[in-house]
Design a protein around this motif. Structure first.
Motif, PDB file in Angstrom:
ATOM      1  N   LEU A  26       7.959   2.924 -23.113  1.00  0.00           N
ATOM      2  CA  LEU A  26       7.959   1.746 -23.981  1.00  0.00           C
ATOM      3  C   LEU A  26       6.994   0.687 -23.463  1.00  0.00           C
ATOM      4  O   LEU A  26       6.298   0.038 -24.248  1.00  0.00           O
ATOM      5  CB  LEU A  26       9.370   1.161 -24.098  1.00  0.00           C
ATOM      6  N   GLN A  27       6.948   0.519 -22.170  1.00  0.00           N
ATOM      7  CA  GLN A  27       6.024  -0.454 -21.586  1.00  0.00           C
ATOM      8  C   GLN A  27       4.576  -0.033 -21.851  1.00  0.00           C
ATOM      9  O   GLN A  27       3.745  -0.857 -22.238  1.00  0.00           O
ATOM     10  CB  GLN A  27       6.271  -0.581 -20.083  1.00  0.00           C
ATOM     11  N   GLN A  28       4.273   1.254 -21.698  1.00  0.00           N
ATOM     12  CA  GLN A  28       2.924   1.745 -21.958  1.00  0.00           C
ATOM     13  C   GLN A  28       2.571   1.605 -23.434  1.00  0.00           C
ATOM     14  O   GLN A  28       1.443   1.241 -23.776  1.00  0.00           O
ATOM     15  CB  GLN A  28       2.785   3.197 -21.509  1.00  0.00           C
ATOM     16  N   ALA A  29       3.529   1.886 -24.316  1.00  0.00           N
ATOM     17  CA  ALA A  29       3.290   1.727 -25.748  1.00  0.00           C
ATOM     18  C   ALA A  29       3.025   0.262 -26.086  1.00  0.00           C
ATOM     19  O   ALA A  29       2.138  -0.047 -26.883  1.00  0.00           O
ATOM     20  CB  ALA A  29       4.482   2.245 -26.552  1.00  0.00           C
ATOM     21  N   GLY A  30       3.778  -0.630 -25.484  1.00  0.00           N
ATOM     22  CA  GLY A  30       3.561  -2.063 -25.703  1.00  0.00           C
ATOM     23  C   GLY A  30       2.185  -2.502 -25.232  1.00  0.00           C
ATOM     24  O   GLY A  30       1.518  -3.304 -25.887  1.00  0.00           O
ATOM     25  N   GLN A  31       1.748  -1.976 -24.090  1.00  0.00           N
ATOM     26  CA  GLN A  31       0.414  -2.302 -23.587  1.00  0.00           C
ATOM     27  C   GLN A  31      -0.665  -1.765 -24.520  1.00  0.00           C
ATOM     28  O   GLN A  31      -1.664  -2.438 -24.776  1.00  0.00           O
ATOM     29  CB  GLN A  31       0.231  -1.742 -22.176  1.00  0.00           C
ATOM     30  N   LEU A  32      -0.453  -0.561 -25.040  1.00  0.00           N
ATOM     31  CA  LEU A  32      -1.411   0.030 -25.969  1.00  0.00           C
ATOM     32  C   LEU A  32      -1.503  -0.790 -27.249  1.00  0.00           C
ATOM     33  O   LEU A  32      -2.597  -1.054 -27.752  1.00  0.00           O
ATOM     34  CB  LEU A  32      -1.023   1.473 -26.283  1.00  0.00           C
ATOM     35  N   VAL A  33      -0.365  -1.215 -27.771  1.00  0.00           N
ATOM     36  CA  VAL A  33      -0.349  -2.049 -28.977  1.00  0.00           C
ATOM     37  C   VAL A  33      -1.061  -3.372 -28.712  1.00  0.00           C
ATOM     38  O   VAL A  33      -1.843  -3.846 -29.547  1.00  0.00           O
ATOM     39  CB  VAL A  33       1.100  -2.275 -29.469  1.00  0.00           C
ATOM     40  N   ALA A  34      -0.834  -3.969 -27.553  1.00  0.00           N
ATOM     41  CA  ALA A  34      -1.497  -5.233 -27.213  1.00  0.00           C
ATOM     42  C   ALA A  34      -3.012  -5.046 -27.125  1.00  0.00           C
ATOM     43  O   ALA A  34      -3.773  -5.889 -27.613  1.00  0.00           O
ATOM     44  CB  ALA A  34      -0.944  -5.777 -25.892  1.00  0.00           C
ATOM     45  N   LEU A  35      -3.457  -3.948 -26.528  1.00  0.00           N
ATOM     46  CA  LEU A  35      -4.898  -3.666 -26.451  1.00  0.00           C
ATOM     47  C   LEU A  35      -5.489  -3.454 -27.837  1.00  0.00           C
ATOM     48  O   LEU A  35      -6.582  -3.947 -28.143  1.00  0.00           O
ATOM     49  CB  LEU A  35      -5.161  -2.431 -25.583  1.00  0.00           C
ATOM     50  N   LEU A  36      -4.774  -2.728 -28.689  1.00  0.00           N
ATOM     51  CA  LEU A  36      -5.245  -2.477 -30.049  1.00  0.00           C
ATOM     52  C   LEU A  36      -5.331  -3.779 -30.849  1.00  0.00           C
ATOM     53  O   LEU A  36      -6.316  -4.019 -31.551  1.00  0.00           O
ATOM     54  CB  LEU A  36      -4.323  -1.485 -30.749  1.00  0.00           C
ATOM     55  N   GLU A  38      -5.747  -6.788 -29.662  1.00  0.00           N
ATOM     56  CA  GLU A  38      -6.867  -7.565 -29.126  1.00  0.00           C
ATOM     57  C   GLU A  38      -8.197  -7.013 -29.640  1.00  0.00           C
ATOM     58  O   GLU A  38      -9.086  -7.758 -30.030  1.00  0.00           O
ATOM     59  CB  GLU A  38      -6.839  -7.553 -27.602  1.00  0.00           C
ATOM     60  N   ARG A  39      -8.309  -5.686 -29.671  1.00  0.00           N
ATOM     61  CA  ARG A  39      -9.544  -5.052 -30.153  1.00  0.00           C
ATOM     62  C   ARG A  39      -9.786  -5.372 -31.622  1.00  0.00           C
ATOM     63  O   ARG A  39     -10.904  -5.671 -32.026  1.00  0.00           O
ATOM     64  CB  ARG A  39      -9.434  -3.534 -29.938  1.00  0.00           C
ATOM     65  N   LEU A  40      -8.735  -5.310 -32.434  1.00  0.00           N
ATOM     66  CA  LEU A  40      -8.893  -5.549 -33.866  1.00  0.00           C
ATOM     67  C   LEU A  40      -9.155  -7.008 -34.201  1.00  0.00           C
ATOM     68  O   LEU A  40      -9.617  -7.311 -35.298  1.00  0.00           O
ATOM     69  CB  LEU A  40      -7.654  -5.055 -34.624  1.00  0.00           C
ATOM     70  N   ARG A  41      -8.892  -7.914 -33.292  1.00  0.00           N
ATOM     71  CA  ARG A  41      -9.166  -9.341 -33.532  1.00  0.00           C
ATOM     72  C   ARG A  41     -10.624  -9.711 -33.272  1.00  0.00           C
ATOM     73  O   ARG A  41     -11.042 -10.817 -33.584  1.00  0.00           O
ATOM     74  CB  ARG A  41      -8.257 -10.198 -32.661  1.00  0.00           C
ATOM     75  N   GLN A  42     -11.385  -8.801 -32.702  1.00  0.00           N
ATOM     76  CA  GLN A  42     -12.787  -9.084 -32.417  1.00  0.00           C
ATOM     77  C   GLN A  42     -13.598  -9.074 -33.700  1.00  0.00           C
ATOM     78  O   GLN A  42     -13.139  -8.615 -34.735  1.00  0.00           O
ATOM     79  CB  GLN A  42     -13.324  -8.086 -31.396  1.00  0.00           C
ATOM     80  N   ASP A  44     -16.838  -7.750 -34.102  1.00  0.00           N
ATOM     81  CA  ASP A  44     -17.936  -6.796 -34.184  1.00  0.00           C
ATOM     82  C   ASP A  44     -17.719  -5.880 -35.393  1.00  0.00           C
ATOM     83  O   ASP A  44     -16.662  -5.887 -36.025  1.00  0.00           O
ATOM     84  CB  ASP A  44     -18.025  -5.968 -32.888  1.00  0.00           C
ATOM     85  N   ALA A  45     -18.728  -5.104 -35.731  1.00  0.00           N
ATOM     86  CA  ALA A  45     -18.676  -4.263 -36.932  1.00  0.00           C
ATOM     87  C   ALA A  45     -17.531  -3.252 -36.887  1.00  0.00           C
ATOM     88  O   ALA A  45     -16.888  -2.998 -37.910  1.00  0.00           O
ATOM     89  CB  ALA A  45     -20.006  -3.544 -37.121  1.00  0.00           C
ATOM     90  N   GLY A  46     -17.254  -2.687 -35.742  1.00  0.00           N
ATOM     91  CA  GLY A  46     -16.185  -1.696 -35.629  1.00  0.00           C
ATOM     92  C   GLY A  46     -14.814  -2.282 -35.945  1.00  0.00           C
ATOM     93  O   GLY A  46     -14.038  -1.692 -36.703  1.00  0.00           O
ATOM     94  N   ALA A  47     -14.512  -3.434 -35.371  1.00  0.00           N
ATOM     95  CA  ALA A  47     -13.223  -4.082 -35.634  1.00  0.00           C
ATOM     96  C   ALA A  47     -13.148  -4.538 -37.092  1.00  0.00           C
ATOM     97  O   ALA A  47     -12.107  -4.397 -37.740  1.00  0.00           O
ATOM     98  CB  ALA A  47     -13.030  -5.263 -34.686  1.00  0.00           C
ATOM     99  N   GLN A  48     -14.240  -5.070 -37.607  1.00  0.00           N
ATOM    100  CA  GLN A  48     -14.254  -5.490 -39.006  1.00  0.00           C
ATOM    101  C   GLN A  48     -14.054  -4.298 -39.934  1.00  0.00           C
ATOM    102  O   GLN A  48     -13.330  -4.393 -40.927  1.00  0.00           O
ATOM    103  CB  GLN A  48     -15.557  -6.212 -39.341  1.00  0.00           C
ATOM    104  N   PHE A  49     -14.676  -3.169 -39.622  1.00  0.00           N
ATOM    105  CA  PHE A  49     -14.524  -1.992 -40.470  1.00  0.00           C
ATOM    106  C   PHE A  49     -13.090  -1.480 -40.440  1.00  0.00           C
ATOM    107  O   PHE A  49     -12.547  -1.076 -41.476  1.00  0.00           O
ATOM    108  CB  PHE A  49     -15.503  -0.883 -40.066  1.00  0.00           C
ATOM    109  N   ALA A  50     -12.459  -1.499 -39.269  1.00  0.00           N
ATOM    110  CA  ALA A  50     -11.053  -1.075 -39.183  1.00  0.00           C
ATOM    111  C   ALA A  50     -10.174  -1.981 -40.042  1.00  0.00           C
ATOM    112  O   ALA A  50      -9.304  -1.495 -40.786  1.00  0.00           O
ATOM    113  CB  ALA A  50     -10.585  -1.095 -37.734  1.00  0.00           C
ATOM    114  N   ARG A  51     -10.400  -3.298 -39.977  1.00  0.00           N
ATOM    115  CA  ARG A  51      -9.629  -4.224 -40.819  1.00  0.00           C
ATOM    116  C   ARG A  51      -9.960  -4.000 -42.298  1.00  0.00           C
ATOM    117  O   ARG A  51      -9.082  -4.086 -43.156  1.00  0.00           O
ATOM    118  CB  ARG A  51      -9.918  -5.671 -40.406  1.00  0.00           C
TER     119      ARG A  51
END
Length: 174
Positions: A26-36, A38-42, A44-51
């Protein structure tokens, strides 16, 4: 007497047979969600395309709901209402979430310019269907849906580039 399996039990949260136990997982999943997140809030074109893709899924779901709800009024009316509702939602979500342009681009500008791009996509799918019917004739529902999906996907990629570089660009507007 104590059962032998209780004597060898590993503590909660430890690793057994190479797999993390529930608290660590659960802790690792929470860290992964937090990283994701953070990445999607950027921006750049990749994060914008995902959104952009997420907004496309949400607005397509709205289209489907409106289409189904209004089908009693006829397919064309339901299609038009679904297209309008999903385009309005998508343009606003793109303005605020996908491109973080809520402060730079007004609601009206986003709707007018983004809606124009969506209209071009609607014309492109209509022309593709008409072309298939003229060249081949009636091909059935599944091939038509596949054609619409292919054209919509291609138009979606072009629309993403146009929205990113024209409608919601960070540069000066003329």
């Amino acid at each position: 007497m104590t059962c032998p399996s209780l004597i060898r039990r590993s503590p909660v949260g430890s690793v057994r047979e190479g797999r993390p136990q529930a608290p660590e997982a659960l802790q690792q999943a929470g860290q992964l969600v937090a990283l994701l997140r953070e990445r999607l809030r950027q921006d750049d074109a990749g994060a914008q395309f995902a959104r952009y893709v997420v907004v496309g899924v949400v607005s397509s779901a709205l289209y489907a709901l409106v289409f189904i709800a209004l089908q009693v009024a006829g397919d064309q009316a339901a299609n038009l209402a679904g297209a309008i509702a999903s385009t309005l939602l998508a343009n606003e979500l793109h303005r605020r979430l996908t491109f973080h342009a809520g402060g730079q681009v007004s609601w009206f500008t986003a709707q007018w310019e983004g809606g124009g791009l969506a209209g071009i996509g609607l014309v492109a799918t209509s022309l593709a269907l008409a072309g298939v019917h003229a060249l081949i004739g009636d091909v059935g529902t599944v091939p038509q849906l596949a054609l619409i999906a292919a054209v919509t996907g291609a138009i979606g990629l072009v629309r993403f580039v146009a929205l990113r570089s024209w409608v919601f660009s960070a540069g000066p507007r003329g």
